[in-house]
Design an enzyme around this catalytic site. Structure first.
Site, mmCIF file in Angstrom:
data_model
loop_
_atom_site.group_PDB
_atom_site.id
_atom_site.type_symbol
_atom_site.label_atom_id
_atom_site.label_comp_id
_atom_site.label_asym_id
_atom_site.label_seq_id
_atom_site.Cartn_x
_atom_site.Cartn_y
_atom_site.Cartn_z
ATOM 1 N N TYR A 54 -22.048 -7.083 20.339
ATOM 2 C CA TYR A 54 -22.993 -7.083 19.210
ATOM 3 C C TYR A 54 -24.087 -6.060 19.475
ATOM 4 C CZ TYR A 54 -21.900 -10.571 15.707
ATOM 5 O OH TYR A 54 -21.359 -11.224 14.650
ATOM 6 N N GLU A 56 -26.768 -4.988 16.773
ATOM 7 C CA GLU A 56 -27.607 -4.735 15.589
ATOM 8 C C GLU A 56 -28.721 -3.758 15.933
ATOM 9 O OE1 GLU A 56 -26.413 -7.706 16.237
ATOM 10 O OE2 GLU A 56 -26.258 -8.958 14.436
ATOM 11 N N ASP A 199 -18.946 12.155 -2.489
ATOM 12 C CA ASP A 199 -18.075 11.225 -1.761
ATOM 13 C C ASP A 199 -16.802 12.010 -1.437
ATOM 14 O OD1 ASP A 199 -16.211 9.377 -0.973
ATOM 15 O OD2 ASP A 199 -16.738 7.889 -2.505
ATOM 16 N N THR A 225 -15.062 8.206 4.027
ATOM 17 C CA THR A 225 -14.318 7.325 4.921
ATOM 18 C C THR A 225 -13.768 8.209 6.041
ATOM 19 O OG1 THR A 225 -12.408 7.598 3.478
ATOM 20 C CG2 THR A 225 -13.652 5.558 3.240
ATOM 21 N N LYS A 228 -8.697 8.936 6.102
ATOM 22 C CA LYS A 228 -7.765 9.578 5.162
ATOM 23 C C LYS A 228 -7.366 10.930 5.755
ATOM 24 C CE LYS A 228 -9.426 6.933 1.220
ATOM 25 N NZ LYS A 228 -10.782 6.419 1.213
ATOM 26 N N ARG A 234 -10.141 3.242 10.373
ATOM 27 C CA ARG A 234 -10.802 2.835 9.133
ATOM 28 C C ARG A 234 -12.305 2.670 9.360
ATOM 29 N NH1 ARG A 234 -8.003 1.199 4.709
ATOM 30 N NH2 ARG A 234 -6.220 1.878 5.904
HETATM 31 N N1 DSN Z 1 -8.314 2.970 -1.854
HETATM 32 C C1 DSN Z 1 -8.729 4.349 -1.801
HETATM 33 C C2 DSN Z 1 -7.679 5.272 -2.322
HETATM 34 O O1 DSN Z 1 -6.507 4.920 -2.194
HETATM 35 O O2 DSN Z 1 -7.969 6.329 -2.836
HETATM 36 C C3 DSN Z 1 -10.017 4.579 -2.490
HETATM 37 O O3 DSN Z 1 -10.934 3.605 -2.144
#
Ligand code: DSN
Length: 448
Positions: A54, A56, A199, A225, A228, A234
């Site tokens: 933990y 914080e 984004d 994120t 990807k 993640r």
């Molecule tokens: N779930 C993501 C996507 O597949 O583009 C977006 O949040």
């Protein structure tokens, strides 16, 4: 196969499911454009003892003891992200993309303030102001669209911005196959005095690899994120640019306070460690080659699909993603397309297309992309083959009709599922997919 000997003996059920999923990924083509195959190094960091801690707070300002190594991990992650994207401030604690975007709202807006984002049905994201999401329910959401040719309608973006004077404008998408013109968004945001947030969740790896224009000179905030095209585990990050600091010196502390204690508790330190590993990988020259190959593959796939009779939104792709418009075969064919491709071992998702004549539950498009296949080492030659296989499968799928009424629809879907599941052409394609996968095994040590 990645051996997990302890898990195998202590929890054989979960072990079996992990093996099954590994096999599914190895023997199929993962073409959902937001997915990828992270490295074993990333997953080792993710499975480390940092999951037990933990912490914080932020580096050297924690509420709990024992954080000397967590502090080092988080600092290293921040430094790597700053170097990779050329930004001034980074928060690496958001649990994932939606919480990261939520933190941007929480930092900058009051309930009822106006916000602008790309319509979900035009390729935007839920958190950019979609009506059923917190962002559309809490704030006064104004949505911009694309033109009939599928490209962003900047005349509309400017008109809506001047009319509604949003406090925050989002750019960035989840189903947009073309390069984003961050400069154009920057001019509009400056004209109306709005914060501009990009984004880049989908394209972060392309930006890092220098194959997509960076938003950093034009926007105040960047969210992304990490799993990807960036190919990490993640998680998510919020970054503040030089332009952001010039607009608002308090931006870093507003963002940090919004993440913790505003919205989250303890950060997921194992996730932070794994993100650091991915950022380290993305800083290597090989990653830029990988990012460039994603786009070359996407273009090759677009050509192959078009040559084989498929229609694409905007007619092609500049990034990692393609959107197949199935309306030439009738409306609402996306589900049948996804089912047929699944049967053939090609994983994609049904998706709305701009001006979809059907509903978002039964859309008329298929969204797919090349990041994961490129990780396996596939190139233009394989994309030509994959395009042919996809077109063959979609032609099988699109003989099924999607009725408008609920009862008719349920019966039609059940019938189509059965026919698709036993279709001999799809079985043949499945064999071709398997043969291709065997040539490009997932878990080899050397990755592009
Ligand atoms: N779930 C993501 C996507 O597949 O583009 C977006 O949040």
């Amino acid at each position: 196969m990645y051996k997990q000997r302890t898990l195998r003996s202590s929890d054989p059920e979960i072990y079996r499911l992990i093996q099954s999923e590994t096999k599914r990924q190895d023997n199929g083509l993962e073409m959902i454009p937001s997915e990828n195959h992270s490295s074993i190094a990333v997953r080792e960091a993710l499975g480390s003892v940092f999951t037990d801690k933990y912490s914080e707070g932020y580096p050297h300002k924690r509420y709990y003891g024992g954080n000397e190594f967590v502090d080092e991990v988080e600092t290293l992650t921040i430094e790597r992200a700053k170097k990779l994207f050329g930004v001034e401030h980074v928060n690496v604690q958001p649990y994932s993309g939606s919480p990261a975007n939520q933190a941007v709202y929480f930092a900058l807006l009051e309930a009822g303030d106006a916000v602008m984002g790309q319509n979900l049905t035009a390729g935007g994201h839920l958190t950019h102001g979609w009506k059923v999401n917190f962002s559309g329910r809490t704030y006064r959401s104004v949505q911009y669209n694309v033109k009939p040719d599928g490209y962003i309608d900047f005349a509309e973006v400017r008109k809506l911005a001047l009319e509604h004077r949003p406090k925050l404008i989002w750019c960035g998408a989840t189903a947009y196959p073309r390069e984003l013109d961050f400069g154009e968004f920057g001019k509009i945001a400056d004209e109306v005095g709005a914060y501009l947030a990009a984004d880049i969740s989908h394209i972060a790896g392309l930006v890092a690899g220098g194959v997509h224009k960076s938003p950093v000179p034009y926007v105040h905030i960047v969210t992304t994120t990490t799993h990807k095209t960036l190919r990490g585990s993640r998680g998510a990050m919020i970054m503040v640019t030089k332009k952001g600091l010039e607009k608002d010196l308090e931006l870093p502390s507003k963002i940090d306070k919004a993440v913790f204690p505003g919205l989250q508790g303890g950060p997921h330190d194992h996730q932070t460690a794994a993100i650091a590993v991915a950022l380290g990988e993305a800083l290597r020259p090989e990653f830029s080659k990988y990012a460039h190959q994603i786009v070359k593959n996407s273009r090759a796939l677009a050509s192959s699909l078009t040559e084989n009779g498929m229609k694409l939104v905007t007619g092609g792709s500049d990034n990692h993603l393609l959107l197949i418009d199935l309306t030439q075969f009738g409306k609402g064919k996306g589900l049948f397309g996804q089912l047929a491709l699944d049967t053939a071992g090609i994983t994609t998702n049904k998706n709305t297309i701009p001006f979809d004549p059907s509903s978002p539950f039964y859309p008329s498009g298929i969204r797919l992309g090349t990041p994961a296949l490129t990780t396996r080492g596939m190139k233009e030659k394989e994309m030509a083959q994959v395009g042919k296989m996809i077109a063959r499968a979609l032609k099988v799928a699109c003989i099924h009709e999607m009725p408008d009424d609920k009862e008719g629809r349920e019966a039609a879907i059940a019938k189509a599922k059965e026919a698709i599941g036993s279709n001999p052409e799809l079985k043949k394609i499945r064999k071709d997919v398997l043969a291709l996968c065997k040539k490009f095994p997932l878990h080899k040590n050397k990755r592009p």
